[in-house]
Write an enzyme that holds these catalytic residues in place. Structure first.
Site, PDB file in Angstrom:
ATOM      1  CG  HIS A 180     -44.041   1.818   2.667  1.00  0.00           C
ATOM      2  ND1 HIS A 180     -43.857   1.775   4.029  1.00  0.00           N
ATOM      3  CD2 HIS A 180     -43.362   2.915   2.251  1.00  0.00           C
ATOM      4  CE1 HIS A 180     -43.127   2.787   4.426  1.00  0.00           C
ATOM      5  NE2 HIS A 180     -42.796   3.502   3.353  1.00  0.00           N
ATOM      6  CD  GLU A 181     -42.214   3.489  -1.123  1.00  0.00           C
ATOM      7  OE1 GLU A 181     -42.453   4.681  -0.852  1.00  0.00           O
ATOM      8  OE2 GLU A 181     -41.353   2.817  -0.494  1.00  0.00           O
ATOM      9  CG  HIS A 229     -45.127   7.264   1.705  1.00  0.00           C
ATOM     10  ND1 HIS A 229     -45.106   7.786   2.982  1.00  0.00           N
ATOM     11  CD2 HIS A 229     -44.039   6.444   1.621  1.00  0.00           C
ATOM     12  CE1 HIS A 229     -44.061   7.288   3.641  1.00  0.00           C
ATOM     13  NE2 HIS A 229     -43.401   6.468   2.850  1.00  0.00           N
TER      14      HIS A 229
END
Ligand code: BES
Ligand code: ZN
Length: 871
Positions: free
Chosen positions: A302-303, A306
């Site tokens: 997820h990170e 980003h």
């Protein structure tokens, strides 16, 4: 702290008056105080020529040492300093601003801005933490290129990190050293990061498709390196996945993750320097469960994702948060589906939406995916913005087709690269690229509340009619709802399970519509909203035999599970009502017995799916079926149904446990994790029977376990079987893992969730235990969160001691960590959903919290919880 905190409105957006092209930061880290010198190249925003020379800079808990425009100190009459920032007056169109502030990370317990976690100094700037570092327009539409110099004691802080590339480093005299970083990409200040500490590291290299080598590093406090390999492998997986799926290649030469023990959230995507909660990095088989392994994998991905969806293209303002979070959660979900059991991964997502998002959307804090106003942004990192936001993306992807949608996301990223944009910009880009008309679809972003989808089927002379109607309940501040554009997948089967109509998507755009399916020989079994094609509550009364059939042969595993859930729910709801009426508990429904028998004799190949299908709906899910949640009745019903299943299928479940008994040699993959899950659920059922044999078995598994998943399964089983032996095992657990704070969190959770004895007294004791630490959010979440979520009977005790405990801790935490206090207050806020006496007990506890001087964060939640219902 203010009595009447400022509310910000989406409609009030104004472009910034000044832009900052370049930011030069200098951190001089000393004991007791860190001096921050900031030099900004500022120019007037061409969009705002003629709007005066007055400029607002945010700043909180800062000691302002000096401020100068073009190296001339700002005079008193051109400067107005307040608690939350400062005004500058009479500014030219282009200038250099120099601000020197002093901050003290050691006394900063808010875990925002620059703070200490153990021996590490680190930052957390999203959403508005940068204003705790220096005076700055703390808003995501001001994007700048950063150069950062960090200087600190070389012995205490041998590692100095910031965003981008290290362009210089060296000695600074008196045992000090420094490093200078330059980030070539313009970014909003919320993506700024700095780390200083004495850290251990593991390193790796990723070679991109175009052949560039990216240096990877993962730092933690010394001694934890062996717990970081899974996170590193996950990072490389995520990098490869984003190249293969979206054609997105990493854009810098290094990517660094730092794991810290004290962190308010799970992790943060700062450009090239992600900072993580250790709970989302550490994964060693002996200390972490399969669930922890999956979580680490997904948060790391997820990170990383980003970097494009959030960093390269960011949000214009915080009302647009779902622009980056909804889209990134969607990408994370896709990644997870590609890395585990696709069916079960989707089931977990669906459960999250139904168990957590639907209640939020029906409670006092209901808000649209793109909110209209807020007091404290930190309160809007919600399941609605994240998970419902991701579901909206998924709907668009479904309508466009996955390939066309991927192309559309690329179009969005190319079109707005380097900019701060809005959800509307995103939707426009998707329309441009896919040709979809999303005019009505946009309502999903603007209106809160979960639509109810009512379905009625009838069959006549070869024609099946599906009559569908939608209605959305009012939410605070939004009395009237429009009709949503609802994509609904439909498939038809015959009695033998053959597909009569392959899954197709129909769209309900009106209040009601009827869909026809012709040329059918006999009445088919209908499967609708397969895999939750839209975040709506389905109201479709299907006879048990239809559900039994779907459970056995529906081609979509999510639908099979869903059918099983509906069957369980029928018996559970009957049991709740019987308990409330003081009647005898009902026997298991015939449909349910047939279904479970079939499941056990012909289990699906996917073991994790088998485990899911054997799992009785959660207490939250059962509560959702009622207007007012009767905690005692729901608990009694769930226990009763589990017990009945255990009795009725004791032999089969015993065999299941044998067939899935732990094997030596832990690997984290779909097959082995699925097996462990089946074993755990089998043990859980057997524990309902509380025989000496099961006790003995649980002890054996606990002692022999070579991994935390099996060990926890055994421990959880023993947990429900009070006695001296249980206490001895728990003590053994505490001894074995005394040095591993994250494992001790499991120990705290376990005790908070234990029902027998005085749970409130036990939790209060633990709050004073040396192993507990108030300043660490992981400990608080484990003990207090674990109590509220894991011990419904203890929390909802009739003498209100559970509510009092939570209220006390909210008040205590609010003085130094408002973000965490507000999150806890959110647990009391939905009191209206509960039956008496629970509702008034929760409300009174909330009212007591409300009487105190509170942070804006907690005030916003408490006020929403106590507001007189309007809509
Ligand atoms: N940007 C957020 C972290 C964040 C949230 C910072 C709120 C400041 C305030 C990050 O990308 C995120 O969403 N993290 C999640 C985990 C993720 C897998 C959903 C978290 O921290 O829980
Ligand atoms: Zn995120």
């Amino acid at each position: 702290m203010t009595v009447n905190p400022q509310r910000k409105y989406r409609d009030d957006y104004q472009a910034p008056i000044y832009r900052i092209d370049r930011v030069e930061l200098d951190f001089d880290i000393r004991d007791g105080a860190t001096r921050v010198t900031a030099r900004h190249s500022v120019r007037r925003n061409p969009q705002r020529i003629g709007d005066g020379g007055r400029w607002w800079l945010d700043g909180r808990d800062l000691r302002l040492l000096s401020i100068a425009v073009d190296d001339e100190p700002v005079t008193d009459d051109a400067l107005e300093v307040t608690d939350t920032g400062l005004w500058l007056d009479d500014l030219p169109d282009r200038f250099t601003l120099t601000v020197v502030t002093e901050i003290d990370p050691d006394s900063n317990l808010s875990l925002e801005g620059l703070y200490r976690s153990g021996s590490i100094l680190c930052t957390q700037c999203e959403a508005t933490g940068f204003s705790r570092i220096t005076y700055f327009p703390d808003r995501p539409d001001v994007m700048s290129r950063y150069t950062t110099r960090v200087e600190a004691d070389a012995a205490r802080y041998p590692v100095l990190l910031s965003n981008g590339n290290c362009i210089e480093s060296g000695e600074a005299g008196e045992g000090r050293h420094y490093a200078v970083y330059e980030d070539p990409f313009a970014k909003p200040c919320y993506l700024f990061a700095l780390v200083a500490g004495d850290l251990g590291v593991i390193r790796d290299v990723f070679t991109t498709t175009s052949g560039r080598e990216v240096a990877l590093a993962l730092y933690t406090e010394h001694g934890n390196e062996d717990q970081c390999h899974h996170a590193m492998a996950s990072l490389k997986d995520a990098m490869a996945w984003d190249e293969a799926t979206y054609g997105l290649e990493y854009d810098l030469d290094s990517f660094v993750i730092v794991a810290v023990g004290s962190f308010n959230m799970g992790a943060m995507e700062n450009k090239s320097l992600n900072i993580f909660n250790t709970a989302c990095i550490f994964a060693h088989p002996e200390m972490a469960t399969d669930g922890d392994f999956a979580r680490v994998r997904d948060v790391v991905a997820h990170e990383y994702f980003h970097n494009y969806t959030g960093n390269r293209v960011t949000c214009r303002d915080w009302f647009q948060l779902s622009l980056k979070e909804g889209l990134t959660v969607y990408r994370e979900h896709q990644f997870a589906i590609d890395h585990g059991s696709p069916g079960v991964t989707r089931i977990e997502q669906v459960r999250m939406i139904r168990d957590v998002q639907f209640p939020e959307d029906a409670g006092p804090r209901a808000h649209p995916v793109r909110p209209e106003s807020y007091v404290e942004m930190n309160n809007f990192y919600t399941i609605t913005v994240y998970e419902k936001g991701a579901e909206l993306i998924r709907m668009m992807a479904q309508m466009a087709g996955r390939e066309a949608f991927t192309k559309a996301v690329r179009h969005y990223l190319d079109k707005y690269d380097g900019q701060a944009v809005t959800i509307e910009d995103f939707v426009l880009a998707i329309e441009e690229s896919t040709g979809l008309d999303l005019a009505q679809f946009r309502h999903w972003y603007a209106f809160a509340g979960t639509p109810r989808l009512h379905v009625r089927s009838s069959f006549d002379r070869g024609r099946l009619s599906l009559e569908m109607a939608q209605a959305t309940p009012a939410t605070p501040g939004q009395a009237n709802k429009p009709h949503f554009d609802i994509p609904i997948s439909v498939a038809l089967f015959d009695e033998a399970g053959s597909v009569l109509r392959a899954p197709e998507i129909v769209r309900l755009t009106e209040q009601r519509a009827t869909f026809f399916f012709d040329d059918l020989e006999s009445e088919p079994t209908v499967s609708v909203l397969r895999g939750l094609t839209a975040p709506v509550r389905l109201e479709f009364d299907q006879p048990p035999d239809a559900l039994v059939q779907l459970m056995a042969y529906d081609s979509d595993p999510v639908s099979r599970w869903d059918a099983a859930q509906s069957l369980y729910m029928a018996t559970l709801a009957a049991a709740v009502t019987a308990y409330q009426n003081g009647e005898g508990m009902p026997a298991l429904g015939d449909g349910m017995i047939t279904a479970i028998a079939a499941l056990l004799s012909e289990p699906p190949d996917d073991r994790a799916l088998l485990a899911e299908m054997l799992t009785v709906p959660s207490t939250t899910q059962i509560g959702e079926a009622f207007d007012a949640i009767d905690v005692a009745a729901v608990e009694a019903a769930r226990r009763h149904v589990k017990h009945e299943i255990a009795v009725r299928f004791a032999d089969e479940i015993d065999r299941l446990a044998d067939d899935h008994a732990p094997r030596p040699g832990y690997v984290f993959d779909q097959e082995s994790a699925g097996r462990r899950r089946v074993f755990a659920i089998a043990l859980d059922y057997l524990a309902c029977l509380d025989t000496p044999a099961i006790r003995e078995r649980a002890h054996r598994v606990y002692d022999a376990a070579d991994n935390m998943t099996d060990r926890m399964a055994a421990l959880n089983t023993l947990q429900d079987l009070p006695g001296d032996d249980r206490d001895a095992v728990r003590a053994d657990f505490a001894r074995r893992f005394a040095d591993y704070a994250l494992v001790m969190d499991k120990w705290l959770r376990l005790q908070a969730a234990t029902e027998d004895g005085d749970a409130v007294a036990r939790v209060r004791d633990l709050l004073g235990d040396a192993r507990f630490d108030f300043n660490n959010p992981n400990r608080v979440r484990a003990l207090v969160g674990g109590f509220v979520r894991g011990n419904p009977l203890g929390f909802h005790r009739q003498d209100r001691a559970g509510y009092a405990l939570v209220a006390d801790e909210i008040l205590r935490l609010d003085r130094f960590n408002p973000q965490l206090a507000a999150a806890l207050a959110g647990l009391l806020a939905p009191w209206r959903r509960y039956a008496e006496p629970y509702a008034s007990g929760m409300r009174d506890a909330l009212a007591r919290v409300s009487e105190t001087d509170l942070s804006d964060n907690t005030r916003e939640i408490v006020d929403a919880g106590l507001a007189v219902e309007t809509a």
